[in-house]
Design a protein around this motif. Structure first.
Motif, short mmCIF file in Angstrom:
data_model
loop_
_atom_site.label_atom_id
_atom_site.label_comp_id
_atom_site.label_asym_id
_atom_site.label_seq_id
_atom_site.Cartn_x
_atom_site.Cartn_y
_atom_site.Cartn_z
N UNK A 1 2.51 11.98 -21.80
CA UNK A 1 3.48 11.20 -22.57
C UNK A 1 4.70 10.76 -21.74
N UNK A 2 5.42 11.68 -21.08
CA UNK A 2 6.56 11.22 -20.27
C UNK A 2 6.15 10.25 -19.17
N UNK A 3 4.98 10.49 -18.55
CA UNK A 3 4.52 9.59 -17.50
C UNK A 3 4.25 8.20 -18.06
N UNK B 1 20.00 14.97 -12.30
CA UNK B 1 20.71 16.26 -12.21
C UNK B 1 21.54 16.48 -13.48
N UNK B 2 22.20 15.43 -13.95
CA UNK B 2 23.03 15.55 -15.15
C UNK B 2 22.20 15.70 -16.41
N UNK B 3 21.07 15.05 -16.47
CA UNK B 3 20.21 15.08 -17.66
C UNK B 3 18.82 15.54 -17.24
N UNK B 4 18.66 16.84 -17.04
CA UNK B 4 17.43 17.38 -16.49
C UNK B 4 16.19 17.07 -17.32
N UNK B 5 16.26 17.06 -18.66
CA UNK B 5 15.05 16.74 -19.43
C UNK B 5 14.49 15.35 -19.14
N UNK B 6 15.31 14.47 -18.56
CA UNK B 6 14.84 13.12 -18.23
C UNK B 6 13.97 13.08 -16.98
N UNK B 7 13.90 14.18 -16.25
CA UNK B 7 13.27 14.16 -14.93
C UNK B 7 11.84 13.62 -14.93
N UNK B 8 10.92 14.13 -15.79
CA UNK B 8 9.56 13.56 -15.76
C UNK B 8 9.54 12.07 -16.09
N UNK B 9 10.41 11.67 -17.02
CA UNK B 9 10.50 10.25 -17.38
C UNK B 9 11.05 9.42 -16.21
N UNK B 10 12.06 9.98 -15.54
CA UNK B 10 12.69 9.25 -14.43
C UNK B 10 11.72 9.05 -13.27
N UNK B 11 10.93 10.06 -12.96
CA UNK B 11 9.93 9.93 -11.89
C UNK B 11 8.95 8.81 -12.22
N UNK B 12 8.44 8.81 -13.46
CA UNK B 12 7.48 7.79 -13.87
C UNK B 12 8.14 6.42 -13.96
N UNK B 13 9.42 6.39 -14.35
CA UNK B 13 10.17 5.13 -14.42
C UNK B 13 10.22 4.47 -13.04
N UNK C 1 0.81 -1.21 0.00
CA UNK C 1 0.00 0.00 0.00
C UNK C 1 0.84 1.26 0.00
N UNK C 2 1.91 1.25 0.79
CA UNK C 2 2.82 2.40 0.82
C UNK C 2 3.43 2.64 -0.56
N UNK C 3 3.87 1.57 -1.20
CA UNK C 3 4.52 1.71 -2.50
C UNK C 3 3.55 2.17 -3.58
N UNK C 4 2.31 1.71 -3.53
CA UNK C 4 1.31 2.16 -4.51
C UNK C 4 1.05 3.66 -4.36
N UNK C 5 0.85 4.10 -3.12
CA UNK C 5 0.59 5.52 -2.88
C UNK C 5 1.78 6.37 -3.27
N UNK C 6 2.99 5.92 -2.92
CA UNK C 6 4.19 6.67 -3.27
C UNK C 6 4.33 6.78 -4.78
N UNK C 7 3.96 5.73 -5.49
CA UNK C 7 4.09 5.74 -6.95
C UNK C 7 3.26 6.84 -7.58
N UNK C 8 2.07 7.07 -7.04
CA UNK C 8 1.26 8.15 -7.61
C UNK C 8 1.59 9.51 -7.02
N UNK C 9 1.44 9.65 -5.70
CA UNK C 9 1.54 10.97 -5.07
C UNK C 9 2.94 11.57 -5.18
N UNK C 10 3.96 10.73 -5.06
CA UNK C 10 5.33 11.26 -5.04
C UNK C 10 6.04 11.20 -6.38
N UNK C 11 5.51 10.42 -7.34
CA UNK C 11 6.24 10.20 -8.58
C UNK C 11 5.42 10.52 -9.84
N UNK C 12 4.29 9.86 -10.04
CA UNK C 12 3.52 10.08 -11.26
C UNK C 12 2.89 11.48 -11.32
N UNK C 13 2.29 11.92 -10.22
CA UNK C 13 1.66 13.25 -10.23
C UNK C 13 2.68 14.35 -10.50
N UNK C 14 3.86 14.34 -9.84
CA UNK C 14 4.87 15.35 -10.18
C UNK C 14 5.35 15.24 -11.62
#
Length: 273
Positions: free
Chosen positions: A81-83, A216-228, A54-67
């Motif tokens: 698209x990135x998500x 930090x090194x590849x900032x454009x990857x950030x939305x993709x990395x969060x969703x990854x 449950x913790x991991x599911x919530x973290x996946x959305x609230x802390x990663x996918x939504x941002x």
């Protein structure tokens, strides 16, 4: 209010390292239960697994996918698209590791191990199974702190990264117990069971540093990395944690454990993120 001034002065990679060490120490604390108890009832194990899921599911959305979605909007990209791409790639990445890394899920017989076949002992395979869970958790923490370093994103805050770290740390407590206590029950000494249990989370500080440095090194990857990171976490939850929590005949209570875990992570992220 929690004073975050000391953390704010640190480099984001160092912040991620400290956060990863914290979650590792929480696993270590959970593993230390082996010095007190020799066995844990299957019902308790199932509830703990459900809670962690449950913790991991919530973290996946609230802390990663939504941002990720909010950052894409702010960058003028298609918000989904990135998500979408990152989420699916995270699942594919974990599936690849799942196929390669030898491991054995809690409660399974020794001949039900997954990944490349090896002569490794049951204890080693059990530890590797939890290590597999901890890779996406470490990545999620690192990417969250790296997102803060990117600046200009209201959704990426230091308090939000800390909330994610605390949530993952809390669910690591039962994970440490789930690994160490069965090893003790199988005849391993208390100290060796403890060492094996805590070692499953050593990968988290490493993955945290890798995740933070990458975005930090590849900032454009950030939305993709969060969703990854979100996709990798959801893969672990759906493929292993939830099925295992339901297999022991305690499905209703394991499900309630998931609800409690989800609610706790949601409150942490909304309140502090």
């Amino acid at each position: 209010m929690v004073d975050l001034s000391l953390l704010q002065d640190m480099h984001p990679v160092l912040q991620a390292l400290f956060a990863g060490v914290f979650t590792w120490m929480m696993t270590l604390t959970g593993a230390s239960a082996v010095f007190i108890i020799r066995d844990v009832d299957r019902l308790i194990m199932d509830v703990m697994l459900g809670f962690a899921a449950g913790v991991m599911i919530a973290a996946s959305y609230w802390s990663l996918l939504a941002p990720s979605i909010e950052m894409s909007l702010q960058n003028g990209q298609l918000p989904w698209f990135p998500a979408l791409v990152g989420f699916l790639l995270g699942g594919v990445f974990l599936r690849g590791i799942d196929k390669l890394l030898p491991h054995l899920q809690y409660g399974r017989p020794s001949n039900a191990s997954e990944g490349i076949k090896t002569p490794w002992k049951r204890s080693t395979l059990l530890v590797l199974a939890v290590t597999l869970h901890n890779i996406p958790e470490g990545l999620a923490i690192g990417v969250a702190f790296g997102a803060v370093a990117g600046g200009g994103y209201p959704y990426a805050t230091l308090s939000g990264a800390m909330a994610l770290t605390i949530g993952i740390g809390i669910q690591n407590l039962p994970e440490g117990t789930v690994v160490s206590v069965p090893l003790r029950r199988d005849g391993m000494s208390s100290f060796k069971s403890f060492l094996y249990g805590q070692s499953s989370a050593i990968v988290e500080p490493v993955a945290s540093v890798v995740g933070a440095a990458l975005v930090i090194l590849v900032r454009p990857l950030l939305p993709y990395a969060l969703a990854f990171a979100a996709g990798a976490m959801i893969f672990v939850v759906v493929e292993e944690m939830i099925p295992e929590s339901q297999r022991g005949g305690n499905a209703p209570l394991a499900t309630m454990g998931s609800m409690v875990g989800f609610s706790l992570m949601m409150v942490l992220d909304v309140a502090f993120g």
